[in-house]
Design an enzyme around this catalytic site. Structure first.
Site, PDB file in Angstrom:
ATOM      1  N   GLN A 114      14.414   0.951  17.178  1.00 29.93           N
ATOM      2  CA  GLN A 114      14.074   1.703  15.973  1.00 29.93           C
ATOM      3  C   GLN A 114      15.240   2.545  15.478  1.00 29.93           C
ATOM      4  OE1 GLN A 114       9.826   2.720  17.904  1.00 29.93           O
ATOM      5  NE2 GLN A 114      10.217   3.912  16.069  1.00 29.93           N
ATOM      6  N   PHE A 136       6.171   1.762  17.663  1.00 31.20           N
ATOM      7  CA  PHE A 136       5.303   2.935  17.807  1.00 31.20           C
ATOM      8  C   PHE A 136       6.027   4.155  18.370  1.00 31.20           C
ATOM      9  CE2 PHE A 136       2.597  -0.852  18.870  1.00 31.20           C
ATOM     10  CZ  PHE A 136       2.035  -0.994  17.608  1.00 31.20           C
ATOM     11  N   GLU A 161      12.523   4.169  19.959  1.00 33.73           N
ATOM     12  CA  GLU A 161      13.402   5.110  19.268  1.00 33.73           C
ATOM     13  C   GLU A 161      14.564   5.532  20.155  1.00 33.73           C
ATOM     14  OE1 GLU A 161      13.293   9.485  17.056  1.00 33.73           O
ATOM     15  OE2 GLU A 161      11.429   8.412  17.423  1.00 33.73           O
ATOM     16  N   ARG A 207       6.824  19.794  17.532  1.00 31.87           N
ATOM     17  CA  ARG A 207       5.881  19.262  16.543  1.00 31.87           C
ATOM     18  C   ARG A 207       4.446  19.521  16.972  1.00 31.87           C
ATOM     19  NH1 ARG A 207       5.684  15.432  12.017  1.00 31.87           N
ATOM     20  NH2 ARG A 207       7.934  15.615  11.896  1.00 31.87           N
ATOM     21  N   ARG A 216       3.869   7.354  18.159  1.00 31.51           N
ATOM     22  CA  ARG A 216       3.234   7.556  16.858  1.00 31.51           C
ATOM     23  C   ARG A 216       2.516   8.913  16.757  1.00 31.51           C
ATOM     24  NH1 ARG A 216      -0.179   2.539  14.393  1.00 31.51           N
ATOM     25  NH2 ARG A 216       0.043   3.017  12.167  1.00 31.51           N
ATOM     26  N   PHE A 228       4.181  11.788  17.483  1.00 32.80           N
ATOM     27  CA  PHE A 228       5.305  12.576  17.991  1.00 32.80           C
ATOM     28  C   PHE A 228       4.914  14.020  18.312  1.00 32.80           C
ATOM     29  CE2 PHE A 228       9.578  14.466  17.898  1.00 32.80           C
ATOM     30  CZ  PHE A 228      10.310  13.499  18.541  1.00 32.80           C
ATOM     31  N   ALA A 286       9.030   9.280  12.415  1.00 33.85           N
ATOM     32  CA  ALA A 286       8.534  10.463  11.715  1.00 33.85           C
ATOM     33  C   ALA A 286       7.816  10.107  10.415  1.00 33.85           C
ATOM     34  CB  ALA A 286       9.666  11.456  11.433  1.00 33.85           C
ATOM     35  N   GLU A 302       2.157   7.532  10.702  1.00 35.65           N
ATOM     36  CA  GLU A 302       1.571   8.301  11.797  1.00 35.65           C
ATOM     37  C   GLU A 302       0.233   8.973  11.485  1.00 35.65           C
ATOM     38  OE1 GLU A 302       5.308  10.030  14.246  1.00 35.65           O
ATOM     39  OE2 GLU A 302       5.314  10.443  12.108  1.00 35.65           O
TER      40      GLU A 302
END
Length: 834
Positions: free
Chosen positions: A206, A237, A241, A319, A351, A353, A519, A727
């Site tokens: 990703q 998902f 990343e 987050r 997904r 985060f 994100a 997300e």
């Protein structure tokens, strides 16, 4: 309307088009990273040497026996690394470690002519280990004080005064599970070196730019000597990343040392045991309400299970803190975050985060406290919605809070909530052993990267002499439809039919320094960059068209592949316009760029406006629960979701459906288990395959599933008025969990407070039913003077929790339970009313 959000005449965006690779997907013609092996000559296969202990120092690593296996070419170890022996951005993830940090940690890689030879070679490598004590469960880590990384604190208002002013104060704790990504395509990379010693890596990633950076520093190269390409992914998902970088680096290192292409492709079991998950969390909280059920104050500590290294745990926790409010105004708040260090795989992006974890805490609180306040859960939620002028605990003004109420009202209307609740009450009265319930929950999710610098994107758009167009952008396609949207954006901006536009694979030598496709910002960022590049080209072509049509360029419009002057009769076809521009030596390519404006964030004081906007949605879910077994079915789900003015409605509805189902899996089914005993397999992941890790399937789908996008919801300042979709829909599944709580409570007396584990497996629901039958957590208020000392309830806890001082059949005693896996420690714990 802003320039970015305004749509031209006859736009291609907004049309319900199928996924651009749908035909390739269903016919099997779509190529993924590992498919390229069969098109590559002389490929070597890499296989990890895994150590099946949770923690220990390597005292000896003998690779000689592996080289005696026929077909083995080389064994890669730390001594082979010419650059930095680290695969993480925090420099705490050795690619070839000296210390084993989790069960299944790879300490070396074997390269061989065949995958079977590599497997046999890996089995022949001899590793001696000085085994060390390990920390497996989140509870063990908290008890031992095993933490790492930042400990942010989010504070607003006067928390102490808020509690003093509260008529009702409740305290509790909640432990909920992690989640496996279980993408269809496991981690894969294919690397080869060209004649100039340039490294080319095909990776299922990703974040190609970060894969490029990690490969470069492992090999001791500059970034311009490494090119990373991602054709497409079979799902990501968030699990691709950060985690792909090390596997790509292994392939690149092998290719550099042998001069041959090297393939890394994990088996499903290897992927499950070697790659990170969604962070499991533990929360302790105290909340105060006034007499009307409005929140006065919240104090909470959220602890994430980070695993052995930091990875993305710090922004995940940040987050989570930023989303603990969800749709509710909390005037006084103090929330602390911390990251536990355990001897498990390093948990990573997934997904949402961290947003789902923070939002789950407040939704669990609302579901548990509503009966104690004598309020219907829907009424308690609605009374606390954000209103105009409200700000979040971290100081960002909530724009368009009326959309929270709009989706709430609309989903109730679509689902006929009032009528169905009456029918459910009648059904429950007539069925003592089966109960139904209908719950409605809402979401508010912030869109943008926590780190402001990541909110930028680039694109390269090429127009050829025949009028065809090629797009390069920095986003990656993992099945979510990003490429489809980018094609629509380009065609709309240029004013041409969709078939004129083609999209190239994502490559670091076409668009540099890209952010991860994550994100939920992929379409926002890359769409705006593509639009910017296309606008540059269009403006040049309008000048040419104006001259040809005898009009001012500002009066020319390109619609449907034809240029016309406003009020004029003469037409100029796109292909002719492009050809004319070429002969006039007009540049027919452009590099586009976009940076999200209006963001500011001070991580030290945890204040600012980190999000461009909020996405809203609401879901109504009806369930039916069997009182004998806890088995349940989802009878119906209705969703109204805000995606602004959709770029591609068919894609967006599919994302809402898929996100909801994945969220329901996390909250009700997916039960990761780890061996936390003191035996030889301590730290081993017990759920290593689809046979032991239950994923949502057709049998778990709602029997009736209705999804609708909010209408007339243009988002100013976003590309063509759209909003992110990736997300936010996952959190709509809170409605299923809250419906299960209410159905379990229906087995008990009126006003019973039911605690429910997460995941709410049938076992967990059964224990919740038993708790309700025993009176649950129904008790009166304590005087204010006694608030300092909370009182635990007698209600059963979670799946396998103790109900009479003894573990349930088949479950382990305290200290031996599986971490976060839906066993005794995985659900809600005692609720106190102080």
């Amino acid at each position: 309307m802003s320039h970015l959000s305004q749509r031209p005449e006859k736009p291609v965006v907004g049309l319900p088009l199928p996924h651009e690779s749908a035909g390739l997907h269903v016919t099997g013609a779509a190529l993924y990273t590992d498919d390229l092996v069969h098109r590559t000559k002389d490929v070597l296969h890499a296989y990890p040497v895994q150590v099946m202990k949770a923690h220990g120092t390597i005292t000896a690593l003998r690779t000689g026996p592996a080289l005696d296996v026929p077909g083995v070419v080389r064994v890669l170890t730390g001594a082979d690394v010419p650059g930095v022996n680290d695969a993480g951005m925090k420099h705490d993830e050795p690619l070839f470690p000296d210390t084993v940090m989790f069960h299944g940690h790879a300490v070396a890689w074997v390269l061989a002519e065949t995958l079977e030879a590599a497997r046999l070679g890996a089995a022949a490598v001899e590793v001696e280990l000085d085994e060390k004590p390990s920390v497996i469960t989140l509870q063990e880590a908290m008890a031992a004080g095993s933490f790492h990384g930042a400990r942010p604190v989010m504070e607003s208002g006067d928390v102490d005064a808020g509690f003093e002013d509260s008529a009702h104060v409740f305290t509790g704790e909640f432990h909920f599970s992690d989640q496996e990504h279980f993408y269809l395509e496991t981690h894969a990379a294919l690397a080869h070196v060209d004649e100039n010693r340039q490294m080319f890596v095909q990776s299922s990633t990703q974040h190609p730019s970060e894969t490029q950076e990690i490969v470069a520093h492992v090999l001791g190269l500059h970034s311009h000597e490494v090119t990373v390409q991602c054709l497409r992914m079979g799902g990501g998902f968030g699990g691709k990343e950060m985690q792909p970088h090390g596997f790509a680096a292994v392939a690149a290192l092998g290719a550099r040392l042998t001069g041959r292409p090297v393939r890394v492709r994990l088996s499903r079991t290897q992927d499950l045991t070697m790659s990170g998950k969604r962070h499991g969390f533990h929360a302790t909280w105290r909340i105060g309400f006034d007499d009307e059920g409005r929140i006065q104050a919240l104090e909470a500590t959220l602890t994430a299970d980070g695993g052995w290294s930091l990875d993305l745990s710090e922004p995940v926790v940040a987050r989570a803190l930023c989303h603990i409010d969800n749709t509710y105004w909390i005037p006084n708040a103090r929330v602390t975050g911390r990251i536990a260090r355990t001897n498990k795989v390093s948990n990573t992006a997934f997904r949402g985060f961290g947003g789902p974890q923070g939002m789950l805490v407040i939704e669990d609180i609302m579901g548990r406290c509503a009966p104690l306040l004598g309020l219907d859960p829907m009424e308690l939620r609605e009374r606390n919605f954000y209103r105009q002028g409200h700000s979040t605990p971290y100081g960002q003004r909530v724009l368009h809070p009326e959309r929270i109420s709009a989706v709430w009202r609309e989903v109730q209307g679509d689902a006929r909530v009032a009528d169905r609740k009456a029918a459910i009450a009648a059904f429950n009265a007539a069925h003592p052993h089966t109960k139904r319930a209908l719950a409605v929950t809402g979401i508010k999710f912030g869109i943008s990267f926590n780190l402001t610098a990541f909110n930028q994107a680039g694109a390269l758009v090429l127009v050829y002499k025949d009028g065809s167009v090629l797009i390069n952008h920095g986003g990656t396609e993992m099945g979510q439809g990003l490429h489809t949207k980018m094609l629509q954006v380009a065609a709309t901006t240029l004013g041409i039919p969709l078939h004129k536009v083609r999209l190239a694979p994502t490559r670091t030598d076409k668009v540099p320094n890209t952010s991860a496709t994550a994100a939920s910002a992929g379409a926002d960022l890359n769409g705006a960059a593509v639009k910017n590049a296309c606008e540059q080209i269009r403006e040049r072509l309008l000048q040419v068209a104006g001259t040809q049509l005898g009009a001012n360029a500002s009066d020319v419009r390109i619609v449907g592949g034809v240029a016309r002057a406003v009020g004029g009769e003469e037409e100029l076809a796109w292909d002719d316009l492009v050809r004319t521009a070429y002969f006039q030596r007009v540049q027919l390519s452009a590099a586009g760029f976009y940076r999200t404006e209006g963001l500011h964030w001070d991580a030290k004081v945890f204040q600012g406006s980190p999000f461009k906007y909020f996405s809203y949605g609401a879901a109504a879910a009806e369930v039916e629960v069997d009182g004998f077994t806890g088995a349940y079915r989802i009878r119906r789900v209705d969703i109204v979701h805000d995606v602004g003015d959709s770029l591609s409605p068919m894609i967006d509805i599919g994302q809402v459906e898929g996100g909801f189902v994945q969220g329901a899996g996390w909250l009700t089914l997916e039960d990761l288990r780890w061996d936390a005993g003191d035996g030889p397999n301590r730290g081993r992941l017990l759920t290593q395959a689809a046979s032991t890790y239950k994923l949502p399937s057709f049998s778990e789908m709602p029997e009736e599933f209705n999804v609708r996008l909010l209408e007339n919801a243009t988002e100013e300042g976003a590309v063509y008025g759209s909003k992110a979709v990736g997300e936010p829909p996952l959190m709509l599944a809170f409605a299923v969990r809250e419906a299960l709580r209410q159905a379990a409570a229906a087995f008990g007396p009126e006003g019973v407070c039911v605690e429910l584990a997460s995941p709410a497996t049938p076992e967990a629901v059964y224990w919740a039913v038993e708790s309700a039958r025993g009176g649950g957590a129904a008790y009166g208020e304590q005087p204010r003077g006694e608030r300092a000392r909370g009182r635990q309830t007698d209600g059963a806890q979670a799946d396998g929790a103790q109900t009479d001082g003894k573990p349930a059949d088949g479950e382990q005693a305290d200290g031996e339970q599986a971490d976060g896996g839906g066993a005794a420690g995985a659900g809600a714990s005692a609720l106190s009313n102080a």
